[in-house]
Design an enzyme around this catalytic site. Structure first.
Site, short mmCIF file in Angstrom:
data_model
loop_
_atom_site.label_atom_id
_atom_site.label_comp_id
_atom_site.label_asym_id
_atom_site.label_seq_id
_atom_site.Cartn_x
_atom_site.Cartn_y
_atom_site.Cartn_z
N LYS A 112 0.82 -1.21 0.00
CA LYS A 112 0.00 0.00 0.00
C LYS A 112 0.86 1.27 0.00
O LYS A 112 0.40 2.33 -0.41
CB LYS A 112 -0.98 -0.02 1.15
CG LYS A 112 -2.04 -1.10 0.94
CD LYS A 112 -3.14 -1.09 1.96
CE LYS A 112 -4.23 -2.09 1.62
NZ LYS A 112 -3.80 -3.52 1.74
C1 LIG Z 1 -4.38 -4.60 1.12
C2 LIG Z 1 -3.60 -5.86 1.01
C3 LIG Z 1 -3.94 -6.88 0.09
C4 LIG Z 1 -5.19 -6.78 -0.78
O1 LIG Z 1 -5.09 -5.82 -1.79
P1 LIG Z 1 -6.39 -5.31 -2.59
O2 LIG Z 1 -5.94 -4.18 -3.42
O3 LIG Z 1 -7.38 -4.89 -1.52
O4 LIG Z 1 -6.92 -6.44 -3.40
C5 LIG Z 1 -3.12 -7.99 -0.01
N1 LIG Z 1 -2.03 -8.12 0.78
C6 LIG Z 1 -1.66 -7.18 1.67
C7 LIG Z 1 -0.46 -7.40 2.51
C8 LIG Z 1 -2.43 -6.01 1.81
O5 LIG Z 1 -2.06 -5.09 2.70
#
Ligand SMILES: *Cc1c(COP(=O)(O)O)cnc(C)c1O
Length: 462
Positions: A112
């Site tokens: 993120k």
């Molecule tokens: C947010 C997250 C996901 C999922 O990603 P999306 O964009 O919501 O599909 C997968 N792995 C981790 C470690 C995350 O923080």
């Protein structure tokens, strides 16, 4: 370039308006009216460029001249200078044709950061230009909160308030938020659970009068700029492996679908991609929809991959809009039905989705098995989210000759519980974070009452 709503009834907006707005007024999500194209020459010309330069080239058409090129280049370079690896998102080869794309070298050790390091800076730029200030509010059970805080800590025109459930977040995740001692960062521990925190944030967005006209901004994955930032690493990694001369496939541990939707956008821009494999944990709505056309809600299951624990995938709406050939009325009807009862996609849109996407669901016992197996075969310790991807890539890939890139969405030290359960002694935090458990923390505990939270925001925003 304008942005339109997936439900077809909200006004089209500029890039600046879309970044500041979040959800469309008709309840839909914004997408670009036209998808910019990358030619084979554009792609071939990216070979060997820095991540920041590729990012600038891929995102520039979406920004549409609303930030001048020099400023946008600076913003991009600053955002990715916060990553601890010179490649920003390095590729790590696991076997002849399976690669890991390490998206976890940012400040909070999860993917993120790639989007939020950029989004905070873009928001700050637009607010500065308008002579405005804004408040960010969000609720978190862990991951997103720390990435949002790190993305906004240097933003002069933003104050960020992140609510987490008191004593219900792991120590590492809490400290990644509460040890950021910037003047514009406010951590609030709510005496309640995540749903209580989330409900108070939703209520604050629904009625913003308590802020007396100050703008409230959402930084969750419905914000278009987050998708835009994530398109870049699909292009950069595919080019590094030989795109456009040979296609690659991607396997994406998925929850709200923002990450894999960005990959789909890269394909629509012209990147040759053979297949997207969606990996889910036991919360498998995406897998059930693709495999069995079972588009229905199920009870939330708490898994070893908690950042993928969802009931509904908010960004799936953006893909449905494409699958229904941009017919907003059909998307709206389908999603309204889905809220009330188990639903199914129409045949033609489902067939379109299956041309690009495969899926696989991985339960907790298998996550542990995969962490052990991957270590045995490659010496890598995978985090539990990445482990779902590793298994899904092997199970669902169309052929063995197309390289598959599995997105490593978090550093294993961030989810040590699963790693220890798999039989390993644990994983040390990377050097720049190894004093995390000794750093000073700052947070405020508040009751789960909307008025108390809103009063805290009003008294503390600058
Ligand atoms: C947010 C997250 C996901 C999922 O990603 P999306 O964009 O919501 O599909 C997968 N792995 C981790 C470690 C995350 O923080």
């Amino acid at each position: 370039m304008r942005y339109i709503s997936t439900r077809g009834q909200a006004p089209a907006l500029s890039f600046e308006e879309v970044v500041l707005t979040g959800m469309a007024s008709d309840g839909g999500l914004y997408v670009p009216e036209e998808i910019p194209q990358l030619s084979r020459d554009d792609l071939a010309g990216m070979a060997g460029l820095s991540y920041a330069e590729i990012a600038f080239r891929v995102m520039r058409p979406y920004v549409n001249g609303e930030i001048d090129d020099t400023t946008f280049r600076d913003i991009v370079e600053e955002a990715y200078a916060t990553f601890s690896h010179d490649a920003v998102v390095p590729l790590n080869q696991l076997d002849a044709n399976h690669f890991l794309l390490e998206l976890f070298h940012g400040p909070t050790l999860a993917f993120k950061d790639v989007a939020l390091q950029l989004l905070g800076r873009i928001l700050d730029h637009f607010l500065q230009k308008r002579g405005e200030r804004a408040v960010i509010m969000g609720a978190t059970s862990g991951d997103t909160g720390s990435a949002a805080i790190e993305g906004c800590r240097h933003c002069d025109n933003l104050d960020i308030f992140i609510l987490h459930p008191y004593q219900r977040v792991s120590e590492v995740q809490r400290r990644q938020m509460t040890t950021v001692l910037a003047d514009n960062v406010f951590n609030v521990a709510i005496e309640g659970n995540f749903d209580d925190a989330q409900a108070m944030v939703k209520a604050s967005f629904a009625d913003q009068s308590f802020l007396n006209g100050t703008r409230l901004v959402a930084v969750n994955s419905i914000n278009w700029a987050r998708i835009m930032a994530q398109i870049v690493y699909y292009v950069a990694s595919a080019v590094a492996l030989g795109d456009p001369h040979r296609a690659v496939s991607f396997c994406v541990p998925s929850a709200n679908f923002g990450n894999v939707f960005a990959g789909y956008m890269a394909k629509r821009m012209g990147l040759p991609v053979k297949q997207f494999i969606i990996a889910t944990n036991a919360n498998d709505i995406l897998h059930r929809t693709l495999a069995d056309n079972d588009f229905s809600k199920r009870e939330l299951v708490a898994t070893l991959a908690p950042s993928m624990d969802i009931v509904v995938s908010s960004n799936f709406e953006r893909l449905l809009f494409e699958a229904y050939e941009r017919d907003g009325a059909s998307v709206k009807a389908l999603l309204e039905r889905f809220q009330a009862e188990p639903s199914a996609l129409a045949e033609a849109p489902l067939a379109r989705l299956r041309e690009s996407f495969a899926s696989h669901s991985v339960d907790d016992a298998t996550i542990l098995e995969v962490i052990r197996e991957a270590h045995h075969r490659t010496q890598e310790i995978l985090d539990p989210h990445t482990a779902t991807g590793y298994r899904a890539a092997e199970q669902a890939r169309a052929d063995a000759t197309t390289p598959v890139i599995t997105l490593a969405t978090a550093h294993p030290a961030k989810f040590a519980e699963a790693v220890v359960k798999a039989g390993f002694p644990g994983v040390p935090l990377p050097p720049h974070m190894d004093d995390l458990l000794e750093r000073e923390e700052r947070y405020t505990v508040l009751p789960a009452e909307l008025s108390a939270v809103q009063q805290f925001v009003v008294e503390n925003r600058r």
